[in-house]
Write a protein that holds these residues in place. Structure first.
Motif, short mmCIF file in Angstrom:
data_model
loop_
_atom_site.label_atom_id
_atom_site.label_comp_id
_atom_site.label_asym_id
_atom_site.label_seq_id
_atom_site.Cartn_x
_atom_site.Cartn_y
_atom_site.Cartn_z
N ALA A 1 32.85 44.13 28.77
CA ALA A 1 32.31 45.56 29.24
C ALA A 1 33.58 46.17 30.16
CB ALA A 1 31.40 45.77 29.79
N ALA A 2 34.16 46.26 31.19
CA ALA A 2 34.51 47.28 31.93
C ALA A 2 36.21 46.98 31.15
CB ALA A 2 34.99 45.97 33.22
N HIS A 3 36.45 45.63 30.45
CA HIS A 3 37.78 46.77 29.72
C HIS A 3 37.33 47.25 28.32
CE1 HIS A 3 40.56 45.36 26.78
NE2 HIS A 3 41.52 45.74 27.89
N ALA A 4 36.60 46.82 27.48
CA ALA A 4 36.07 48.02 26.25
C ALA A 4 35.86 49.84 27.09
CB ALA A 4 34.99 47.68 25.56
N ALA A 5 35.91 49.48 28.18
CA ALA A 5 34.56 50.78 28.46
C ALA A 5 36.60 51.31 29.52
CB ALA A 5 34.47 51.10 30.03
N TYR A 6 37.68 50.52 29.50
CA TYR A 6 38.76 51.14 29.78
C TYR A 6 39.22 51.49 28.00
CZ TYR A 6 43.34 51.55 31.17
OH TYR A 6 45.02 51.54 31.92
N GLU A 7 39.51 50.25 27.74
CA GLU A 7 40.41 50.60 26.16
C GLU A 7 39.77 52.60 25.12
OE1 GLU A 7 40.69 47.82 23.21
OE2 GLU A 7 42.20 47.77 23.85
N THR A 8 38.26 52.33 25.22
CA THR A 8 37.45 53.38 24.84
C THR A 8 38.24 55.04 25.55
OG1 THR A 8 35.94 52.53 24.46
CG2 THR A 8 35.49 54.68 24.64
N ARG A 9 38.15 55.02 27.35
CA ARG A 9 38.69 56.02 27.50
C ARG A 9 39.98 56.54 27.62
NH1 ARG A 9 37.75 59.55 31.67
NH2 ARG A 9 38.99 60.12 33.52
N PHE A 10 40.59 55.51 27.46
CA PHE A 10 42.40 55.19 27.96
C PHE A 10 43.05 55.29 26.26
CE2 PHE A 10 41.44 54.53 32.02
CZ PHE A 10 41.29 55.54 33.22
N GLY A 11 42.16 54.32 25.42
CA GLY A 11 43.26 53.86 25.02
C GLY A 11 44.29 52.89 24.79
N HIS A 12 43.83 52.20 25.29
CA HIS A 12 45.60 51.12 25.22
C HIS A 12 44.46 49.57 26.45
CE1 HIS A 12 46.45 52.23 29.91
NE2 HIS A 12 46.60 52.88 29.19
N ALA A 13 44.81 48.90 25.71
CA ALA A 13 45.36 47.55 27.04
C ALA A 13 45.32 47.97 28.35
CB ALA A 13 46.00 46.24 26.58
N PHE A 14 44.11 46.93 29.27
CA PHE A 14 44.18 47.42 29.79
C PHE A 14 45.61 46.20 30.60
CE2 PHE A 14 43.54 45.21 34.95
CZ PHE A 14 43.20 46.42 34.70
N VAL A 15 46.52 46.51 31.25
CA VAL A 15 47.64 45.87 32.13
C VAL A 15 47.67 45.77 33.85
CG1 VAL A 15 49.06 45.90 30.07
CG2 VAL A 15 48.89 47.22 32.15
N ILE A 16 47.85 44.57 34.02
CA ILE A 16 47.89 44.79 35.43
C ILE A 16 48.84 43.64 36.17
CG2 ILE A 16 45.88 42.89 35.94
CD1 ILE A 16 45.20 44.05 38.74
N TYR A 17 48.53 43.69 36.95
CA TYR A 17 49.92 42.18 37.60
C TYR A 17 48.99 41.44 38.12
CZ TYR A 17 53.67 39.90 39.93
OH TYR A 17 54.62 39.06 40.97
N VAL A 18 49.61 40.43 38.76
CA VAL A 18 48.70 39.26 39.50
C VAL A 18 49.63 38.79 40.15
CG1 VAL A 18 45.97 39.85 38.00
CG2 VAL A 18 47.18 38.09 37.85
N GLY A 19 50.33 38.82 39.56
CA GLY A 19 51.74 37.69 40.58
C GLY A 19 51.45 36.51 41.65
#
Length: 182
Positions: free
Chosen positions: A110-128
């Motif tokens: 749900a959070a990712h869908a909201a993000y993609e709808t708002r910004f138009g691209h996949a959510f990316v995060i570095y978690v290394g």
């Protein structure tokens, strides 16, 4: 924008396998001596930006890992808006770990869908540098936090995350982790 990935997946790269020994000099030499096409292909698996990959490949040979990483960082900082769009579009979205409970999948989807709808691209995060057992919480927290960004501010944050991802993937590749793609 229609998602190009199955539901329940977010851009959480697999953590590179870390070796207790420093990167192999022979792997760097192999990268330096690879054909331009091979080097370009390898770099595109680390960050899907043609300009970024061409620039790094063109400046070979690199005397050491630090020089290569500095060049990768500099090239990432110089990404144009179009380069950033290209790189974001190329991000793969690996599945969540199997042991993640159903409610977490639902919340993250749900959070990712909201993000993609708002910004138009996949959510990316570095978690290394995040312990594996904290990755899900950190990702969900970051998506929710970044949803409050305006689009331009989020492009800056996403660009920094892409830079960090590319750096981590290059280091993984040169440490012998295999393919540096997620």
């Amino acid at each position: 924008m229609t998602p190009t990935h199955p539901p329940g997946r977010v851009a959480i790269p697999a953590l590179p396998k870390q070796s207790p020994t420093p990167p192999s000099r022979t792997r760097l030499e192999g990268f330096n001596s690879a054909s331009p096409a091979e080097a370009h292909h390898t770099l595109l698996t680390c960050l899907n930006s043609l300009r970024w990959a061409r620039r790094i490949a063109a400046h070979r040979p690199y005397p050491d890992l630090d020089s290569l990483l500095a060049a990768a960082d500099e090239a990432a900082y110089d990404l144009t808006a179009g380069d950033l769009t290209e790189a974001l579009a190329g991000e793969s979205l690996p599945p969540l770990p199997d042991d993640v409970y159903g409610a977490a999948h639902t919340a993250l989807s749900a959070a990712h869908a909201a993000y993609e709808t708002r910004f138009g691209h996949a959510f990316v995060i570095y978690v290394g540098d995040t312990p594996a057992n904290e990755t899900l919480d950190r990702t969900l927290e970051a998506i929710r936090s970044r949803l409050t960004n305006d689009p331009e501010e989020e492009r800056v944050v996403a660009a920094e995350q892409l830079r960090r991802l590319a750096r981590g993937r290059l280091m993984g590749m040169l440490r012998g982790a295999g393919n540096c793609a997620t």
